[in-house]
Structure formats: C-alpha cells, structure tokens
Design a protein around this motif. Sequence first.
Motif, PDB file in Angstrom:
ATOM      1  N   LYS A   1       0.827  -1.217   0.000  1.00  0.00           N
ATOM      2  CA  LYS A   1       0.000   0.000   0.000  1.00  0.00           C
ATOM      3  C   LYS A   1       0.856   1.260   0.000  1.00  0.00           C
ATOM      4  O   LYS A   1       0.637   2.172  -0.797  1.00  0.00           O
ATOM      5  N   SER A   2       1.822   1.283   0.896  1.00  0.00           N
ATOM      6  CA  SER A   2       2.676   2.476   0.989  1.00  0.00           C
ATOM      7  C   SER A   2       3.515   2.625  -0.272  1.00  0.00           C
ATOM      8  O   SER A   2       3.736   3.742  -0.756  1.00  0.00           O
ATOM      9  N   SER A   3       3.963   1.502  -0.834  1.00  0.00           N
ATOM     10  CA  SER A   3       4.732   1.572  -2.087  1.00  0.00           C
ATOM     11  C   SER A   3       3.868   2.168  -3.185  1.00  0.00           C
ATOM     12  O   SER A   3       4.334   2.974  -3.992  1.00  0.00           O
TER      13      SER A   3
ATOM     14  N   ALA B   1       5.681   7.794   2.276  1.00  0.00           N
ATOM     15  CA  ALA B   1       5.425   6.854   3.374  1.00  0.00           C
ATOM     16  C   ALA B   1       6.574   5.860   3.502  1.00  0.00           C
ATOM     17  O   ALA B   1       7.229   5.521   2.521  1.00  0.00           O
ATOM     18  N   ILE B   2       6.813   5.419   4.727  1.00  0.00           N
ATOM     19  CA  ILE B   2       7.885   4.435   4.953  1.00  0.00           C
ATOM     20  C   ILE B   2       7.470   3.082   4.360  1.00  0.00           C
ATOM     21  O   ILE B   2       6.348   2.610   4.585  1.00  0.00           O
ATOM     22  N   VAL B   3       8.385   2.523   3.569  1.00  0.00           N
ATOM     23  CA  VAL B   3       8.169   1.192   2.995  1.00  0.00           C
ATOM     24  C   VAL B   3       9.177   0.261   3.648  1.00  0.00           C
ATOM     25  O   VAL B   3      10.354   0.595   3.750  1.00  0.00           O
TER      26      VAL B   3
ATOM     27  N   THR C   1       4.216  -1.958   9.055  1.00  0.00           N
ATOM     28  CA  THR C   1       5.045  -0.737   9.063  1.00  0.00           C
ATOM     29  C   THR C   1       4.188   0.515   9.243  1.00  0.00           C
ATOM     30  O   THR C   1       4.479   1.373  10.070  1.00  0.00           O
ATOM     31  N   THR C   2       3.121   0.631   8.441  1.00  0.00           N
ATOM     32  CA  THR C   2       2.277   1.821   8.523  1.00  0.00           C
ATOM     33  C   THR C   2       1.258   1.635   9.638  1.00  0.00           C
ATOM     34  O   THR C   2       0.578   0.617   9.692  1.00  0.00           O
ATOM     35  N   ARG C   3       1.187   2.635  10.518  1.00  0.00           N
ATOM     36  CA  ARG C   3       0.245   2.515  11.630  1.00  0.00           C
ATOM     37  C   ARG C   3      -0.781   3.633  11.604  1.00  0.00           C
ATOM     38  O   ARG C   3      -1.936   3.435  11.907  1.00  0.00           O
TER      39      ARG C   3
ATOM     40  N   VAL D   1      -5.202   7.992   0.539  1.00  0.00           N
ATOM     41  CA  VAL D   1      -5.027   7.706   1.962  1.00  0.00           C
ATOM     42  C   VAL D   1      -4.393   6.331   2.110  1.00  0.00           C
ATOM     43  O   VAL D   1      -4.981   5.315   1.721  1.00  0.00           O
ATOM     44  N   ASP D   2      -3.185   6.307   2.636  1.00  0.00           N
ATOM     45  CA  ASP D   2      -2.501   5.049   2.939  1.00  0.00           C
ATOM     46  C   ASP D   2      -2.910   4.653   4.361  1.00  0.00           C
ATOM     47  O   ASP D   2      -3.094   5.518   5.227  1.00  0.00           O
ATOM     48  N   THR D   3      -3.071   3.370   4.587  1.00  0.00           N
ATOM     49  CA  THR D   3      -3.613   2.936   5.887  1.00  0.00           C
ATOM     50  C   THR D   3      -2.772   1.805   6.485  1.00  0.00           C
ATOM     51  O   THR D   3      -1.957   1.186   5.797  1.00  0.00           O
TER      52      THR D   3
END
Length: 446
Positions: free
Chosen positions: A228-230, A241-243, A249-251, A268-270
């Motif tokens: 998702k973040s990628s 976003a951190i990958v 990883t994503t909080r 929106v990354d989740t």
Amino acid sequence: MSERDTIAAIATPAGRGGIGVVKVSGPAVPGVAKQVVGVLPQPRYATYTHFKDQDGQILDSGIAIYFPSPHSFTGEDILELHGHGGPIVMNMLLNRCLTCGARLANPGEFTERAFHNGKLDLAQAEAVADLIDSSTEQAVRSAQRSLQGLFSQAVHGLVEELIDLRTYVEAAIDFPEEEIDFLSDARVVRDLDKIIERTNDLMSSTKQGCLLREGLHVVLAGRPNAGKSSLLNALARHDRAIVNAAPGTTRDTIELQIQLDGMPVYLVDTAGLRDASDAVESEGVRRTHAALENADHILFIVDDCESKADKDVFVPTKQVPCTYVFNKIDLTGRNSGSFSFGQFDALAISAKYGHGLNELRQHLKRTAGYRDTDGSTFIARNRHLNAIREALQHIVVGRQQLVEANAGELLAEELRLAQRHFAEITGEFSSDQLLGRIFSSFCIGK
Ligand SMILES: Nc1nc2c(ncn2[C@@H]2O[C@H](COP(=O)(O)OP(=O)(O)OP(=O)(O)O)[C@@H](O)[C@H]2O)c(=O)[nH]1
Ligand SMILES: [Mg+2]
C-alpha cells in the motif's frame, strides 16, 4: 439585516508580502477616506497617498482607490487601501478604519453583499470561494466559468423552459372552457422529455464540476505488506510513506493529494488489516476502518504472491467502487492490466517498478466519471447536484402523473417544485439559513 453598516477587513492573506490591502465597503466610506487619506480620492483612479492615524501621523503610504456605488464589487461604496504587506502595519491600518466608523467584516460578507445587491447570483458567489480554494489549474478555469455565469445560464435556460411549460399547463387547468385539451396534447410529453434530457445533461456536467471541487478520496487498504505504501509513493511520485519488508510498518493513516488530469485525488494510505498485535496497531486498524467509511473509491491491495485462499479477504461495507489491485507482478510474472475478480474490477500492477500504474490512473478517472475538461466545464458543489437531482425527480414524477393518471394539476405542482429546486442553485429561492451557512464558510475579507 445590518446592510447599512460599513465593513472593513484585510483582503490579502495573513503574513508578509510586498503589498497588503484593506478593503472598506458601505455608506461610511467617504467619511473613512476623508479621515484616513485626507480626501475622497477621484473615483476609480489609483491615488498615491499617505494613510494617517488620528493624530495625523503617517501610518503607511500607498495607493487608495475609491469605487463609488453602484459600480463596485459589493454594489456599495468601496475604498481600497493598498499598503505594505506586513501583519502589524496592516492591522494598524485596519484598526484605523474601524475607529473611523467601520466594523470588522464577517467571513464572506463582501461577497454576501454583492449577492444581496444583485451583483452575483449564489452559484457565482460560491464560485468566488471555489476559485480561491481551487487546487488544480482545471478547477481554476472551471471556477472562472462559473463566476462568469456559465453554470447559472445553464440553470436559467432550464428554468425558462419549465416556466413556458408551466404557463401552458396552468392555463389549460385554469381555463377549461378554452377547450385546450392539453392532456392529450403530445406537445406536453415531448417538452417534458426534452427537459428531462437536458436536466440529465446538466447533472452530468455538474458531477464533473463537483469532482473538480471536492476531488476523489481514494483509500488504499489491504493486508500488511501488500504494498500500500509503495503504491502511495509511486502514485505521488515521491517517497512519502515508509516502505519496509516488515509487516505492520504503517500505523497511522497518511493522506496526500495528487491530481489526475486536473481531478484532485486524495490518497489515503492505511495500516494493514489484520488482528493487531499491540494497542498502537489496533488504533491504526481502527483508523483504517474510519478512512474506509469516508472513501469515494477503495483500492484493496493484494500481494499477488499470496496463495489464492488468502486473497479474497475484503468486502466493503459501503456502496462505493472497490477495485482489487494485485501487486508485485514483477515477482509472479502476471501481465499488467485489468480483469474481473468476482464482482469486483481488478488490476495487476507492480508498485515497485511502476507496471500498470497508468491503467490504474485511467481506471480511477473512469469510475469517478471524470472526463478531461474542455471549454465548457464549470465548477459545482454537492449542494447543486442535490438540487438538480431533486428537480429531476419532480419532473419525472410529474410526467408520470400526466401519462398514467391524466392528472394535470399534479403535473403543474411537480413542475412548480422542480423550479424551486433550480432556483435554490442561483439563490432566488434560498433560506437565510442556507445563505448563512454558505457565506460563513468563506474567509474574512472575501
Ligand atoms: N517485488 C516487489 N516488491 C514490492 C512491491 N511493492 C511493495 N514491495 C515490497 O513489499 C514490502 C512491503 O511494502 P509496503 O509498501 O511497505 O507494504 P504495506 O502494504 O504498506 O505494508 P504495511 O504498512 O506493513 O501494512 C516492501 O519490502 C516493498 O519493497 C512490488 O511491486 N514488487
Ligand atoms: Mg505501509
């Protein structure tokens, strides 16, 4: 109504700049000008002058312009004082105007006065705010067209047709002895069908206008590590976003705006959906669900390397478009492109290598109903869309009353209600409450 008050505000944004403008509108303008500038400047001429405080000390120097009523933005006397754009000096100049008989303007009050004085209709007044708030070039151009009255004209055109038809139908009801048997007159149904078709056209342009203004909220959801973040980073074309190879990883939810050919898109990354391992992650998952509730479109990201059994894990609780996005096809060798996955649309991509991203962008535009803008697009709000929807509903019901029950009176009543909904758009028929809500969402000085 406090329309006879004189209002003043700083019209330029807070902060430092080469110039800043204090705007004053209302009947006390000549008095304010005489006290602050010393004279009433020649109308519509830029006059270089000193702005003075009550002791005759120079507060600032700049340009004063006087626009006498009715040829001004608000329709009232307006004085503009262009001074140096520092926050303190601007405040001193504003305060000086306030001590000379003006009061601080409410949010949107200049535009509200322009509306009440017939300078702008409501859709045009809203376009002023939308122009200022536009986040893409296409939105600016479309807001400009609304401000010039393109949208209002389209609405008025329809209202004219409705009025013609109402006049005909109501005359036939009021004067039955004239023996115009309008009920059996094919003209009425034909006209109704034409109006319905044009209302539908207006609705689709209005939808486009709403998209330009409101944008599309796209939520990226999926299991941990799906990519998702990628994907967020790839669509945004920067490393937001951190990958990381570690799942979870994503909080927090991460939102950013991109644009697709002028359509503002909020991505929106989740946090990945799973049974959370700690309190922070479980809060993250709660936020994911909250974001999903507000989504206009859900992209459910699936790691294409996962076994088939693990893939079908998500069914949206809400009636919004949901697309399954199979990611990491660089590892599985699947071709990029679209296909069906059960009841859902699906796309195969590689976020890491950018495969299939163009198809994904096109897919988002297509499902939102976004067309590339042309010279006729205008900006619009959900409020307008709802009014058109209501109007259409009344026209359709009226047609039904005529065709199925021969009920001319009921048709006339439905047409009257439809006209009222159209009039809400331009503000000819709008409650004070609605007007208050619209103008108070503007900023001060607008
Ligand atoms: N080979 C390949 N690896 C990918 C691709 N997309 C993501 N990855 C890798 O998959 C891992 C997880 O990627 P993320 O983007 O952090 O995944 P996420 O869904 O945001 O994960 P969480 O935030 O933990 O839920 C990273 O090691 C990425 O480099 C892809 O298209 N191909
Ligand atoms: Mg992530």
